[in-house]
Design a protein around this motif. Structure first.
Motif, PDB file in Angstrom:
ATOM      1  N   LEU A 181       8.469  -9.892  14.987  1.00  0.00           N
ATOM      2  CA  LEU A 181       7.269  -9.097  15.226  1.00  0.00           C
ATOM      3  C   LEU A 181       7.221  -7.900  14.275  1.00  0.00           C
ATOM      4  O   LEU A 181       8.077  -7.011  14.335  1.00  0.00           O
ATOM      5  CB  LEU A 181       7.240  -8.620  16.680  1.00  0.00           C
ATOM      6  CG  LEU A 181       7.354  -9.722  17.741  1.00  0.00           C
ATOM      7  CD1 LEU A 181       7.387  -9.093  19.131  1.00  0.00           C
ATOM      8  CD2 LEU A 181       6.214 -10.726  17.617  1.00  0.00           C
ATOM      9  N   HIS A 182       6.209  -7.879  13.424  1.00  0.00           N
ATOM     10  CA  HIS A 182       6.098  -6.851  12.377  1.00  0.00           C
ATOM     11  C   HIS A 182       5.593  -5.522  12.929  1.00  0.00           C
ATOM     12  O   HIS A 182       5.146  -5.414  14.077  1.00  0.00           O
ATOM     13  CB  HIS A 182       5.181  -7.351  11.263  1.00  0.00           C
ATOM     14  CG  HIS A 182       3.758  -7.547  11.692  1.00  0.00           C
ATOM     15  ND1 HIS A 182       2.860  -6.507  11.802  1.00  0.00           N
ATOM     16  CD2 HIS A 182       3.061  -8.669  12.032  1.00  0.00           C
ATOM     17  CE1 HIS A 182       1.675  -6.980  12.182  1.00  0.00           C
ATOM     18  NE2 HIS A 182       1.775  -8.282  12.335  1.00  0.00           N
ATOM     19  N   GLY A 183       5.625  -4.507  12.062  1.00  0.00           N
ATOM     20  CA  GLY A 183       5.139  -3.182  12.418  1.00  0.00           C
ATOM     21  C   GLY A 183       3.693  -2.960  12.018  1.00  0.00           C
ATOM     22  O   GLY A 183       3.026  -3.843  11.456  1.00  0.00           O
ATOM     23  N   VAL A 184       3.200  -1.757  12.296  1.00  0.00           N
ATOM     24  CA  VAL A 184       1.814  -1.387  12.005  1.00  0.00           C
ATOM     25  C   VAL A 184       1.561  -1.413  10.501  1.00  0.00           C
ATOM     26  O   VAL A 184       2.376  -0.932   9.701  1.00  0.00           O
ATOM     27  CB  VAL A 184       1.518   0.017  12.567  1.00  0.00           C
ATOM     28  CG1 VAL A 184       0.206   0.563  12.019  1.00  0.00           C
ATOM     29  CG2 VAL A 184       1.465  -0.023  14.076  1.00  0.00           C
ATOM     30  N   TRP A 208      -0.405  -4.354  16.720  1.00  0.00           N
ATOM     31  CA  TRP A 208      -0.372  -4.918  18.073  1.00  0.00           C
ATOM     32  C   TRP A 208      -1.254  -4.104  19.006  1.00  0.00           C
ATOM     33  O   TRP A 208      -1.845  -4.638  19.940  1.00  0.00           O
ATOM     34  CB  TRP A 208       1.068  -4.981  18.571  1.00  0.00           C
ATOM     35  CG  TRP A 208       1.919  -5.826  17.685  1.00  0.00           C
ATOM     36  CD1 TRP A 208       2.774  -5.397  16.695  1.00  0.00           C
ATOM     37  CD2 TRP A 208       1.952  -7.256  17.636  1.00  0.00           C
ATOM     38  NE1 TRP A 208       3.338  -6.469  16.055  1.00  0.00           N
ATOM     39  CE2 TRP A 208       2.860  -7.624  16.607  1.00  0.00           C
ATOM     40  CE3 TRP A 208       1.318  -8.258  18.364  1.00  0.00           C
ATOM     41  CZ2 TRP A 208       3.130  -8.951  16.296  1.00  0.00           C
ATOM     42  CZ3 TRP A 208       1.584  -9.588  18.060  1.00  0.00           C
ATOM     43  CH2 TRP A 208       2.491  -9.924  17.033  1.00  0.00           C
ATOM     44  N   PHE A 209      -1.326  -2.803  18.753  1.00  0.00           N
ATOM     45  CA  PHE A 209      -2.226  -1.914  19.485  1.00  0.00           C
ATOM     46  C   PHE A 209      -2.378  -0.646  18.654  1.00  0.00           C
ATOM     47  O   PHE A 209      -1.604  -0.388  17.737  1.00  0.00           O
ATOM     48  CB  PHE A 209      -1.702  -1.599  20.899  1.00  0.00           C
ATOM     49  CG  PHE A 209      -0.326  -0.979  20.938  1.00  0.00           C
ATOM     50  CD1 PHE A 209      -0.155   0.395  20.904  1.00  0.00           C
ATOM     51  CD2 PHE A 209       0.805  -1.780  21.016  1.00  0.00           C
ATOM     52  CE1 PHE A 209       1.107   0.969  20.951  1.00  0.00           C
ATOM     53  CE2 PHE A 209       2.082  -1.222  21.057  1.00  0.00           C
ATOM     54  CZ  PHE A 209       2.229   0.155  21.020  1.00  0.00           C
ATOM     55  N   GLY A 232      -0.930   0.800  25.576  1.00  0.00           N
ATOM     56  CA  GLY A 232      -1.199  -0.142  24.495  1.00  0.00           C
ATOM     57  C   GLY A 232      -0.247  -1.314  24.497  1.00  0.00           C
ATOM     58  O   GLY A 232      -0.667  -2.477  24.329  1.00  0.00           O
ATOM     59  N   ALA A 233       1.029  -1.035  24.696  1.00  0.00           N
ATOM     60  CA  ALA A 233       2.020  -2.110  24.740  1.00  0.00           C
ATOM     61  C   ALA A 233       1.777  -3.029  25.940  1.00  0.00           C
ATOM     62  O   ALA A 233       1.887  -4.258  25.833  1.00  0.00           O
ATOM     63  CB  ALA A 233       3.427  -1.529  24.787  1.00  0.00           C
ATOM     64  N   ASP A 234       1.429  -2.433  27.082  1.00  0.00           N
ATOM     65  CA  ASP A 234       1.121  -3.242  28.258  1.00  0.00           C
ATOM     66  C   ASP A 234      -0.054  -4.181  27.982  1.00  0.00           C
ATOM     67  O   ASP A 234      -0.011  -5.373  28.306  1.00  0.00           O
ATOM     68  CB  ASP A 234       0.767  -2.340  29.447  1.00  0.00           C
ATOM     69  CG  ASP A 234       1.981  -1.681  30.068  1.00  0.00           C
ATOM     70  OD1 ASP A 234       3.120  -2.076  29.740  1.00  0.00           O
ATOM     71  OD2 ASP A 234       1.802  -0.772  30.886  1.00  0.00           O
ATOM     72  N   MET A 273       7.064  -3.961  21.000  1.00  0.00           N
ATOM     73  CA  MET A 273       6.543  -5.166  21.639  1.00  0.00           C
ATOM     74  C   MET A 273       7.665  -6.120  22.050  1.00  0.00           C
ATOM     75  O   MET A 273       7.605  -6.751  23.105  1.00  0.00           O
ATOM     76  CB  MET A 273       5.559  -5.872  20.716  1.00  0.00           C
ATOM     77  CG  MET A 273       4.272  -5.093  20.461  1.00  0.00           C
ATOM     78  SD  MET A 273       3.409  -4.620  21.976  1.00  0.00           S
ATOM     79  CE  MET A 273       3.149  -6.217  22.747  1.00  0.00           C
ATOM     80  N   ALA A 274       8.690  -6.231  21.224  1.00  0.00           N
ATOM     81  CA  ALA A 274       9.828  -7.091  21.574  1.00  0.00           C
ATOM     82  C   ALA A 274      10.488  -6.605  22.864  1.00  0.00           C
ATOM     83  O   ALA A 274      10.839  -7.403  23.742  1.00  0.00           O
ATOM     84  CB  ALA A 274      10.831  -7.127  20.430  1.00  0.00           C
TER      85      ALA A 274
END
Length: 216
Positions: free
Chosen positions: A25-28, A69-70, A83-85, A120-121
């Motif tokens: 899972l990559h970053g922003v 991701w958010f 955001g993560a939720d 996110m992970a």
């Protein structure tokens, strides 16, 4: 997550049907191509693993390129947690669909992330995917409370000179995960900024080998 967000994949190095799945899972501001180059090296440690690096579902709102991701426009802890939720349900469903299509149990799945991807992970792995084999969190932070164990084995790696995500964020994550009774290892790399160094890559390979090397 839509089909076009699936991102690049690599492996298994051994050929044949995958015996394990590693999600990167990559970053922003990046996309799945940012992390897929880790696969050939880590594939030597887990030659039966398929590596998939999905593209995050949203265009980055901090730059004219890349994905997120958010949103991180609001960096208050409560906003990051929300955001993560919000993003975790679709991500979990996508990972679950991938592992079902491969005929694998959650104990054959590891989730790795960098920066926001590490958030996110941790969010998905500690809550929805409690049966996963491992979480590898690089240069990230914990966006959620930690349910009491058992849970996946966790590896935390962070650069001591990180000016994007302070290393204290990973120290807080380490303390929370230890307090919840989960298995966790951490390495704080002197002189490393916001990135992954060779030592961190080696630690990741070892963590994946411990968690996934055995055939199901």
């Amino acid at each position: 997550m839509r089909d076009e967000e699936e991102g690049p994949r690599w492996g298994p190095a051994a050929g044949g049907a995958p015996k394990a799945l590693v999600v990167l899972l990559h970053g922003v501001g990046a996309d799945g191509f940012d992390l897929i180059d880790l696969a050939p090296g880590w594939g030597k440690a887990v030659p039966g693993a398929l590596f998939i690096a999905p593209h995050a579902p949203e265009p980055c709102d901090l730059a004219p390129y890349g994905r997120q991701w958010f949103s991180l426009q609001d960096r208050r802890p409560v906003a990051i947690a929300a955001g993560a939720d919000a993003a975790s349900g679709a991500l979990f469903a996508w990972i679950d669909g991938q592992r079902l299509a491969l005929g694998l149990g959650w104990d054959r799945v590891a989730v790795m992330g960098f920066s926001q991807g590490a958030m996110m992970a941790l969010r998905v792995g500690l809550h929805q995917a409690r049966g996963a084999a491992a979480i590898l969190a690089y240069s990230g932070a914990l966006p959620c409370p930690v349910p009491p164990g058992p849970g996946p084995a966790v590896l935390i790696v962070h650069g001591e000179d990180d000016e994007v995500v302070p290393p204290g964020a990973s120290r807080n994550a380490l303390a929370a995960i230890e307090s919840a009774g989960l298995s966790v290892e951490a390495a704080f790399r002197p002189g490393l900024a916001h990135g992954i160094d060779e030592a961190g890559i080696s630690l990741g390979a070892l963590a994946l080998q411990k968690a996934l090397a055995a055939s199901p």
